[in-house]
Design an enzyme around this catalytic site. Sequence first.
Site, mmCIF file in Angstrom:
data_model
loop_
_atom_site.group_PDB
_atom_site.id
_atom_site.type_symbol
_atom_site.label_atom_id
_atom_site.label_comp_id
_atom_site.label_asym_id
_atom_site.label_seq_id
_atom_site.Cartn_x
_atom_site.Cartn_y
_atom_site.Cartn_z
ATOM 1 N N GLY A 100 -19.617 -20.096 -31.429
ATOM 2 C CA GLY A 100 -18.279 -19.545 -31.668
ATOM 3 C C GLY A 100 -18.008 -18.388 -30.717
ATOM 4 N N GLN A 102 -17.563 -15.312 -31.170
ATOM 5 C CA GLN A 102 -18.397 -14.120 -31.416
ATOM 6 C C GLN A 102 -19.841 -14.522 -31.697
ATOM 7 O OE1 GLN A 102 -18.134 -10.839 -31.240
ATOM 8 N NE2 GLN A 102 -16.025 -10.876 -30.516
ATOM 9 N N SER A 103 -20.327 -15.549 -31.035
ATOM 10 C CA SER A 103 -21.677 -16.039 -31.323
ATOM 11 C C SER A 103 -22.760 -14.992 -31.003
ATOM 12 C CB SER A 103 -21.928 -17.306 -30.504
ATOM 13 O OG SER A 103 -23.299 -17.622 -30.527
ATOM 14 N N ASN A 104 -23.532 -14.647 -32.017
ATOM 15 C CA ASN A 104 -24.684 -13.756 -31.799
ATOM 16 C C ASN A 104 -25.750 -14.488 -30.984
ATOM 17 O OD1 ASN A 104 -23.794 -11.551 -33.602
ATOM 18 N ND2 ASN A 104 -24.001 -13.119 -35.183
ATOM 19 N N CYS A 106 -25.303 -16.823 -28.703
ATOM 20 C CA CYS A 106 -24.967 -16.899 -27.272
ATOM 21 C C CYS A 106 -25.241 -15.554 -26.599
ATOM 22 C CB CYS A 106 -23.509 -17.316 -27.089
ATOM 23 S SG CYS A 106 -23.236 -19.044 -27.521
#
Length: 420
Positions: A100, A102-104, A106
Site C-alpha cells: 500500500g 504507506q507500506s511499512n 516497502c
Amino acid sequence: MTIQSPKTLLPYIAPTFARHFKNVPKYRLKLANLPTPLQEVVLNGSSVLQPLRDLDIQLIIKRDDMTAGTELGGNKVRKLEFLLADALDGGYDSVITIGGEQSNHCRATATACRMIGLEPHLILRTGRANEVEANKSQDENDDSFGYVGNILFDRMVGSTIHTCTPGEYGRLGSPALVQSLCDDLESPSCDVGEEEKQKKVYQIPVGGSNGLGTWGYIEAVDEFMHQLDSCDEKIDHVVFASGSGGTAAGISLGLTMAYHQNENMPGLPKIHAVGVCDNPDYFYDTITTIAKDMDIDISSFYEFSEGKIKSDTSIENFVRDHLIVHQGKGRGYASSTAEELDFIIQFAVETGICLDPVYSGKALYQFMKEIEENPDSYRNKRIVFWHTGGSLGNFEKIDALRAKLQSVSTVKRMDVYGRK
Ligand SMILES: Cc1ncc(COP(=O)(O)O)c(C=O)c1O
C-alpha cells in the site's frame, strides 16, 4: 571487536524446535537489533485499559517496534534478514516489492536494500496513481505523490516508486504486477547503458510473507522462548496484528513447535492473530500455503495407531487448531474509525507506547473488545501483545487525529520573562 558488514552472509542454523520444517534457509543477514525487549504495561489511572485492571490481567508488550531505527524498524526487518540474504546469495542487484501507499514493508525493504548495495523498486498501490501521473504530464516538476510518513523514507533512500491503482491491484493481483515490472526491468531495452550489465531482479511478495521470510518469525519465537526461560514467566495468550500472514505463520507455527518440544514449559499459550484486512478464512489459507512452502512435517504432532496417523491431520487443520484469527479490519484496510484513533492516542498517553492506525492500534483495540466480551477467558491471565511497529503510518492520519491530540496535549506560549 570486528565490525561486521550488513552484507555478510551468516550460515543459518535453525532452532531445534523447527526441525519439522524441511525447507531451511542457507543464510541470514544481521540487520536488526535483537532481542527486542519484553515490557510490562504499568496500569496507572488507566481508562482505555480499565478492563485489564478490573480482570487482574497483566499486559506485556513484545517491542518489535524497536527492532531497528525508524527507517528499518518493525516486524519486516526480521523477514528481510532471510529474504535479502537469499538475494545476495543469488547474485541479484535489484529488488522489487509491493504494498500500500504507506507500506511499512516497502519502506523497510528499500532501506535494507540500500544498506547492502541493492537497488530498490517499490510498487505502491494508491488511489492517487492517476492523479499523480496527470499532474506529472502537465508539469514535469509536479510532485503530488508527496513525502508523508513511510513515503519520506522510501524517497530518502532513493527508491524508484511505481504506482498502481487499487483497481489494477485487485484485478491483476500483486504477483502479476511484480512479475510484469520485473520483466520490464530485466528486458534488454530497459534504460540500461551498453556498458552496464543486465539487471537481475529479486522479487519479494507483499509483506515479505512467503516460506523464506517467515523464518524471521521462527527466529523471533526462539528469541521469545529464551526470554521466557530466563524470567520463568508463564504466558496465557499471545496477540498480534496480521496483514499478509507471515508474522502469524511464524509465531503460531513456531510457538506450537517450541512448546511441543519443551516438556518443561507449562501449556501452550492461546495464539490470536487480529486480521486488519480480508477475513479469517483468507488468513488460514495463506498461513497453510506458507507452511507448505516451508515443507512442514506435522506427523509427529499426532499419535500413530496401526501405522496410521490418527484424526484429521491436514496442514490446514493443524493451522486452525493452533491459531485463532479475529476479524479486526473494522472499516477496511488502512481506514480508521474515530474510536480506534482515540484508543491509539489514549493508549500512548497512559503507557508511553505509540501504536499505529493500520496494524498494532487496530489489533489491540479489537482485542480489548474481545476481552470485554469474554471476560472469563482472560481473568487473571498474562497476555503478551506483540507490537509489530508501523508508527510512521500515524503521519497520514494527522487530520483525523488532530482534535484528540489537542485534547490531550496543549501548547502554551512560555512566559520567558516572568511578567505574568
Ligand atoms: C506494522 C505492521 N504490523 C503488522 C503487520 C502484519 O504483518 P504480516 O504482513 O506479516 O501479517 C505489518 C505488515 O505490513 C506491519 O507493517
